[in-house]
Structure formats: C-alpha cells, structure tokens
Design a protein around this motif. Sequence first.
Motif, PDB file in Angstrom:
ATOM      1  N   HIS A  58       0.798  -1.217   0.000  1.00 37.54           N
ATOM      2  CA  HIS A  58       0.000   0.000   0.000  1.00 37.54           C
ATOM      3  C   HIS A  58       0.836   1.274   0.000  1.00 37.54           C
ATOM      4  O   HIS A  58       0.332   2.341  -0.356  1.00 37.54           O
ATOM      5  CB  HIS A  58      -0.934  -0.012   1.209  1.00 37.54           C
ATOM      6  CG  HIS A  58      -1.892  -1.161   1.201  1.00 37.54           C
ATOM      7  ND1 HIS A  58      -1.641  -2.349   1.866  1.00 37.54           N
ATOM      8  CD2 HIS A  58      -3.082  -1.335   0.576  1.00 37.54           C
ATOM      9  CE1 HIS A  58      -2.637  -3.186   1.673  1.00 37.54           C
ATOM     10  NE2 HIS A  58      -3.521  -2.608   0.889  1.00 37.54           N
ATOM     11  N   ASN A  59       2.078   1.183   0.425  1.00 34.80           N
ATOM     12  CA  ASN A  59       2.942   2.371   0.421  1.00 34.80           C
ATOM     13  C   ASN A  59       3.983   2.316  -0.683  1.00 34.80           C
ATOM     14  O   ASN A  59       5.054   2.918  -0.567  1.00 34.80           O
ATOM     15  CB  ASN A  59       3.638   2.542   1.782  1.00 34.80           C
ATOM     16  CG  ASN A  59       2.924   3.565   2.649  1.00 34.80           C
ATOM     17  OD1 ASN A  59       2.468   4.591   2.159  1.00 34.80           O
ATOM     18  ND2 ASN A  59       2.805   3.276   3.928  1.00 34.80           N
ATOM     19  N   ALA A  60       3.671   1.621  -1.776  1.00 34.71           N
ATOM     20  CA  ALA A  60       4.610   1.525  -2.895  1.00 34.71           C
ATOM     21  C   ALA A  60       4.925   2.902  -3.472  1.00 34.71           C
ATOM     22  O   ALA A  60       6.069   3.186  -3.836  1.00 34.71           O
ATOM     23  CB  ALA A  60       4.038   0.619  -3.981  1.00 34.71           C
ATOM     24  N   GLY A  61       3.926   3.773  -3.556  1.00 41.28           N
ATOM     25  CA  GLY A  61       4.158   5.104  -4.111  1.00 41.28           C
ATOM     26  C   GLY A  61       5.159   5.894  -3.304  1.00 41.28           C
ATOM     27  O   GLY A  61       6.073   6.517  -3.858  1.00 41.28           O
ATOM     28  N   LYS A  62       4.995   5.876  -1.975  1.00 37.30           N
ATOM     29  CA  LYS A  62       5.941   6.583  -1.103  1.00 37.30           C
ATOM     30  C   LYS A  62       7.347   6.001  -1.227  1.00 37.30           C
ATOM     31  O   LYS A  62       8.341   6.732  -1.243  1.00 37.30           O
ATOM     32  CB  LYS A  62       5.482   6.500   0.358  1.00 37.30           C
ATOM     33  CG  LYS A  62       4.453   7.538   0.767  1.00 37.30           C
ATOM     34  CD  LYS A  62       4.252   7.488   2.271  1.00 37.30           C
ATOM     35  CE  LYS A  62       3.330   8.598   2.741  1.00 37.30           C
ATOM     36  NZ  LYS A  62       3.172   8.583   4.227  1.00 37.30           N
ATOM     37  N   ALA A  63       7.426   4.676  -1.281  1.00 35.77           N
ATOM     38  CA  ALA A  63       8.739   4.025  -1.378  1.00 35.77           C
ATOM     39  C   ALA A  63       9.424   4.401  -2.688  1.00 35.77           C
ATOM     40  O   ALA A  63      10.626   4.706  -2.706  1.00 35.77           O
ATOM     41  CB  ALA A  63       8.590   2.514  -1.264  1.00 35.77           C
ATOM     42  N   CYS A  64       8.688   4.382  -3.784  1.00 35.79           N
ATOM     43  CA  CYS A  64       9.281   4.726  -5.087  1.00 35.79           C
ATOM     44  C   CYS A  64       9.736   6.183  -5.122  1.00 35.79           C
ATOM     45  O   CYS A  64      10.794   6.493  -5.678  1.00 35.79           O
ATOM     46  CB  CYS A  64       8.286   4.451  -6.207  1.00 35.79           C
ATOM     47  SG  CYS A  64       8.018   2.692  -6.534  1.00 35.79           S
ATOM     48  N   ARG A  65       8.955   7.060  -4.524  1.00 35.05           N
ATOM     49  CA  ARG A  65       9.372   8.473  -4.471  1.00 35.05           C
ATOM     50  C   ARG A  65      10.634   8.635  -3.642  1.00 35.05           C
ATOM     51  O   ARG A  65      11.521   9.428  -3.981  1.00 35.05           O
ATOM     52  CB  ARG A  65       8.247   9.341  -3.917  1.00 35.05           C
ATOM     53  CG  ARG A  65       7.158   9.652  -4.933  1.00 35.05           C
ATOM     54  CD  ARG A  65       6.243  10.756  -4.459  1.00 35.05           C
ATOM     55  NE  ARG A  65       5.477  10.368  -3.279  1.00 35.05           N
ATOM     56  CZ  ARG A  65       4.355   9.674  -3.314  1.00 35.05           C
ATOM     57  NH1 ARG A  65       3.868   9.243  -4.473  1.00 35.05           N
ATOM     58  NH2 ARG A  65       3.704   9.388  -2.203  1.00 35.05           N
ATOM     59  N   ALA A  66      10.717   7.896  -2.536  1.00 35.33           N
ATOM     60  CA  ALA A  66      11.916   7.973  -1.698  1.00 35.33           C
ATOM     61  C   ALA A  66      13.144   7.513  -2.467  1.00 35.33           C
ATOM     62  O   ALA A  66      14.208   8.148  -2.410  1.00 35.33           O
ATOM     63  CB  ALA A  66      11.726   7.128  -0.440  1.00 35.33           C
ATOM     64  N   LEU A  67      13.015   6.408  -3.193  1.00 37.41           N
ATOM     65  CA  LEU A  67      14.139   5.906  -3.990  1.00 37.41           C
ATOM     66  C   LEU A  67      14.546   6.936  -5.040  1.00 37.41           C
ATOM     67  O   LEU A  67      15.741   7.223  -5.218  1.00 37.41           O
ATOM     68  CB  LEU A  67      13.757   4.597  -4.667  1.00 37.41           C
ATOM     69  CG  LEU A  67      13.550   3.378  -3.755  1.00 37.41           C
ATOM     70  CD1 LEU A  67      12.958   2.219  -4.543  1.00 37.41           C
ATOM     71  CD2 LEU A  67      14.864   2.962  -3.098  1.00 37.41           C
ATOM     72  N   ALA A  68      13.572   7.511  -5.732  1.00 41.85           N
ATOM     73  CA  ALA A  68      13.878   8.470  -6.793  1.00 41.85           C
ATOM     74  C   ALA A  68      14.465   9.757  -6.240  1.00 41.85           C
ATOM     75  O   ALA A  68      15.466  10.275  -6.759  1.00 41.85           O
ATOM     76  CB  ALA A  68      12.611   8.761  -7.596  1.00 41.85           C
ATOM     77  N   GLU A  69      13.876  10.295  -5.175  1.00 44.31           N
ATOM     78  CA  GLU A  69      14.348  11.555  -4.609  1.00 44.31           C
ATOM     79  C   GLU A  69      15.762  11.435  -4.055  1.00 44.31           C
ATOM     80  O   GLU A  69      16.532  12.399  -4.074  1.00 44.31           O
ATOM     81  CB  GLU A  69      13.395  12.030  -3.510  1.00 44.31           C
ATOM     82  CG  GLU A  69      12.058  12.528  -4.033  1.00 44.31           C
ATOM     83  CD  GLU A  69      11.099  12.879  -2.907  1.00 44.31           C
ATOM     84  OE1 GLU A  69      11.525  12.845  -1.716  1.00 44.31           O
ATOM     85  OE2 GLU A  69       9.932  13.196  -3.193  1.00 44.31           O
ATOM     86  N   SER A  70      16.095  10.268  -3.540  1.00 45.60           N
ATOM     87  CA  SER A  70      17.425  10.075  -2.969  1.00 45.60           C
ATOM     88  C   SER A  70      18.485   9.805  -4.030  1.00 45.60           C
ATOM     89  O   SER A  70      19.674   9.731  -3.713  1.00 45.60           O
ATOM     90  CB  SER A  70      17.408   8.915  -1.961  1.00 45.60           C
ATOM     91  OG  SER A  70      17.362   7.659  -2.622  1.00 45.60           O
ATOM     92  N   GLY A  71      18.047   9.637  -5.282  1.00 45.25           N
ATOM     93  CA  GLY A  71      18.983   9.217  -6.324  1.00 45.25           C
ATOM     94  C   GLY A  71      19.377   7.774  -6.180  1.00 45.25           C
ATOM     95  O   GLY A  71      20.434   7.349  -6.652  1.00 45.25           O
ATOM     96  N   GLY A  72      18.510   6.995  -5.532  1.00 49.82           N
ATOM     97  CA  GLY A  72      18.828   5.615  -5.214  1.00 49.82           C
ATOM     98  C   GLY A  72      18.394   4.635  -6.274  1.00 49.82           C
ATOM     99  O   GLY A  72      18.158   4.991  -7.428  1.00 49.82           O
ATOM    100  N   ASP A  73      18.268   3.384  -5.870  1.00 47.93           N
ATOM    101  CA  ASP A  73      17.974   2.326  -6.822  1.00 47.93           C
ATOM    102  C   ASP A  73      17.288   1.177  -6.098  1.00 47.93           C
ATOM    103  O   ASP A  73      17.158   1.186  -4.867  1.00 47.93           O
ATOM    104  CB  ASP A  73      19.263   1.845  -7.482  1.00 47.93           C
ATOM    105  CG  ASP A  73      19.045   1.371  -8.912  1.00 47.93           C
ATOM    106  OD1 ASP A  73      17.924   0.936  -9.220  1.00 47.93           O
ATOM    107  OD2 ASP A  73      19.995   1.446  -9.707  1.00 47.93           O
TER     108      ASP A  73
END
Length: 412
Positions: free
Chosen positions: A311-326
């Motif tokens: 249910h929190n996939a959207g938040k997780a994906c934004r966190a990965l993208a905002e951090s420059g992560g993967d």
Amino acid sequence: MTPVEALACERCGRRYAPADVEYTCPEHDGVGGILDVRYDYDAVSDELAGVLDGPTGDLWTYEPLLPVDGDPVRLGAGGTDLLDAPALGDALGVDALVKNETTNPTGSNKDRGSAVAVSRARQQGHDTVACASTGNAAASLAGYAARADLDCRIFVPADLPEAKAVQPRLYGATVLGVDGTYADAYELCREVSAERGWYNRNAAMNPYAVEGKRTLGFELAEEAPDADWVAMPMGNGCSLAGVWKGLREFERLGVVDDTPRLLGVQAAGATAIYDRFVAESDDSDAAGSRSEERGDGEDTTADSIDVGVPHNAGKACRALAESGGDAVVVSDEAILDAQRLLGECEGVFAEPASAAAVAGIHAAVERGTIAPGERVVTVATGTGLKDSASAREAVDDVISVDAAGQGLPEDL
C-alpha cells in the motif's frame, strides 16, 4: 500540543487539520488517499537543539518532532546500535555499517511505528488496537498494546511462521489467521476495525505509524552523516519511506548537509515495488538491468516482505527516486547466503527479510550501482529468532559425536 500542522493527501493534495480526519483522505475510497503528516518546523527548531545535545536513549528522545501530546507509551524502542562491520565490508567490497534494529523490544524496527500509534490510540481514548501483519508488526503492536493496557486484535495470513504467531499471543493479543494473503488480511482488518471502532495501525491506513519509523532516519542522520547508501528491505514500503522522510527532515533542519542514497531490496517472490520503480524510471533499459533474479511473484522465504499488494509503494518509489537511489531483486538462495554471511561476519542473527538488504548490496556492487569502497549502512530490520526454521536452511548440520569423542572431525 503536538508539532503537527496538517495532514496532506498524497493523491490530491487536500490538507486537513489533525482533528478533522483520522486515517485517509475522505475524497478517495479505501487507502486511495494516503495522508502525510506535515509539521511546523519553525515551532520545533528551538527544542531540537536541546534534543541533539545529548545521547539518544530511545525514540522518545525526538519527542518534540513526534505527533504525540505527552505521556507516550515507553517500552524501549529506538536508540539501537550502529555497528562497524569490517568483516562484512571486506566480503561485500564496501565500507559497511549495520544498524541493528533486531534489539528493539519485540525484535524489529516495527516497534518505532507501534510506539507512536499506540500512544495516539491511548490518548484518543481507544480501548482496542488492531492491524494486519506478516509477523513483525503483529508482535510489535501486541507488545505495545500490553504496555498501554489496551486490547489487541491481529489479522495474519494463516501460513505465518509459528514463532511469529506465538509472540503476539504471549503479549495477550487475539490472533486471527486469515485463509488468504496479506492483502486479504489487510482488507478484513480494515473492514472489521471500522465496524467495531478499533484503532487501526495498518500500514498506509494509519498516517502516524510511519512517523515513528522516521526516527530511524533521524538516528542514521546523526550517526552516519557521511554514509553514501542506506540499504533496506521493502515489503509494504513504509519503513523505507519513513527513513527517507526522517533523513530529509534533518537535512531541512540543518542537522546534516546531505543525505545518502537509498537501496531498496525485494525478494524474487514479491517484487511489486521494484516493478513499479522500474516502470516509472526514465531509462527503462537501465532499470531493467538492476536485477537478473526475477521470480514468478508467488512466494519467498523472506515472509516479512512477502507483500503482493504494497500500500505504500508510491511513497517508497518516491523515496528511492528523490534520494537518487535504486532498487534490486534478490533470490531466496542469495538471501539465505547473506543471512549466514551477516551472522558469521558480525554476529548479528537477522531474519531472511533483513538479510535481503545484505544480498542487495552484493548485487548492487556486482552491477556497479554501488562503487567499491563506498560507505553503506545495511538495516537489520528484524531478529532471526522469529524464524529459526528458515535459518536452518542456511547453516550446516549438527555434527554428532559420542561422549568419548568418536565422530569428532580431525580437521576441526
């Protein structure tokens, strides 16, 4: 008064006063309108300096930044050790650290979220709390409910490992084994809690559980301000999203100058967040090469992250993208190898879901995502004592010897 300024819908942007809404945005059905807690940072900046001057005893060290109006439920969550991990680092080819969340009171990082959620439930006059869980949140909520003298109802998939089903019952919770998946347990919990007036701690449903989890981000910002990466397993996505929120807040408040990149790791049998992150990537070819260990999405030994509908996939994906992560996906075989590696190298007995982060670091180094020698924190989210059956697959058999020593190998 709490420092909460508003609750904002992540879908439509509508803002609510804290007293006007309890769970999700009423403009959307179910969990379609996840709310994010927003704070008045100017109001807490003066108090923050005093907080950071002393040691971190537990997560309530950060009480000025938490949405609880005094008298929190205390059981000792937070303030966990950040361990230097030279042997693990040598094996992985990085400068490794381990944030050992296995020492939280019920054995996992979920205690951070439950501490805040149960404190709010008690302050609002609820007498029963509930959640759906793959195991760790169940034990965590049950333990904190017992501490707060609240009744607790837990909805779990019927095939939950026995040790994880026993722990919440020991704390006095009623455990309901649902004949279905975690998603089925989640929906049943949501429906029954609404009907009976129980306080629902469910991930994404309750905006305040993530707020406790962000204290892990606060601690990492203070303890490892020079980290290049933080590696975490992903199930529902709440823990990773919470850590990123905490890291960003401490950057905003001037505690740190920069934030690390996030590496989100999923098991080959449960890849929903990874799949969404890849689909949203600008460079789909590069994204598709993040992992070769794609599974059929049916099952994984890492039961704590075996979530088909996060249910929190959207938040997780934004966190990965905002951090420059993967993000990477790892096989169950790699997870069990990593579980043993973490134990042999650093003496940390982590459950398979936690070991997935170590396996993810190995995969990311092999693919060049993490450069050799970079400083990487792996978060050991839960103790392996909750799932010793899986651990048996990662270790050698017991060597049988008689009392006279017959059978003792010569090469020991």
